[in-house]
Design an enzyme around this catalytic site. Structure first.
Site, PDB file in Angstrom:
ATOM      1  CE1 TYR A  71      34.471  33.475  45.743  1.00 38.48           C
ATOM      2  CE2 TYR A  71      32.938  31.958  44.700  1.00 38.48           C
ATOM      3  CZ  TYR A  71      33.965  32.875  44.610  1.00 38.48           C
ATOM      4  OH  TYR A  71      34.481  33.190  43.384  1.00 38.48           O
TER       5      TYR A  71
ATOM      6  CG  ASN B 207      44.949  35.854  43.993  1.00 39.56           C
ATOM      7  OD1 ASN B 207      46.033  36.253  44.399  1.00 39.56           O
ATOM      8  ND2 ASN B 207      44.804  34.648  43.469  1.00 39.56           N
TER       9      ASN B 207
END
Length: 171
Positions: A99, A127
């Site tokens: 991340y 997503n």
């Protein structure tokens, strides 16, 4: 009109969604944010060419191979989320990205010094086209196994399917 189809994978049933031309959603049944791009009426149509192409992609993927094509996709979301998802599309089969690394890339793209890894995590978690936009390849700092909308067990299985060394991953 939104069309749907299903695919039975070795780790669970998958629901596909399309606008008739491109894939607009792909989720493990029951995962967080399941069917988030399906609104209103939808019709099941197993024979759409986009679903046939996506099932072919999934067959290759679940055989442990890297598909060498991407079915047409149409992603809907904020510009920020779309930018994050485009970065996810660049993570190669069998590799991971943290991340923090995604946050650094986003900061560079925006011309800022810093970007929140937590904000990146929110975009990754929402997503709508799992697997093809490979959010399962995103890991925490030092390669830690982190959450996955489909569940950590599925994330671990997917990474092992891609031959990612997972000896340090714990469920």
């Amino acid at each position: 009109m939104t069309y749907t189809s299903h695919y039975d994978s070795v780790i669970g049933r998958i629901t596909l969604a399309s606008n008739g031309e491109a894939l607009t959603g792909l989720w493990f049944d029951g995962q967080k944010h399941f069917a988030s791009t399906i609104s209103g009426e939808h019709e099941t149509n197993e024979d759409l060419p986009i679903f046939q192409e996506t099932r072919n992609w999934l067959d290759i993927y679940f055989s442990g191979q890297a598909p060498h094509f991407t079915p047409p996709i149409c992603i809907k979301g904020s510009e920020f989320r779309k930018q994050v998802w485009k970065i996810l599309l660049t993570i190669p089969f069998g590799q991971t990205m943290s991340y923090g690394a995604i946050a650094q890339l986003m900061a560079c793209q925006k011309g800022t010094n810093k970007m929140s890894a937590r904000a990146i995590g929110g975009a990754v978690g929402h997503n709508p086209i799992s697997l093809i936009i490979p959010c399962h390849r995103v890991v925490g700092a030092n390669g830690q196994l982190t959450g996955y909308a489909g569940g950590k067990y599925k994330k671990l299985w997917l990474l092992q399917n891609e031959h990612v060394p997972t000896v340090n991953f714990h469920l």
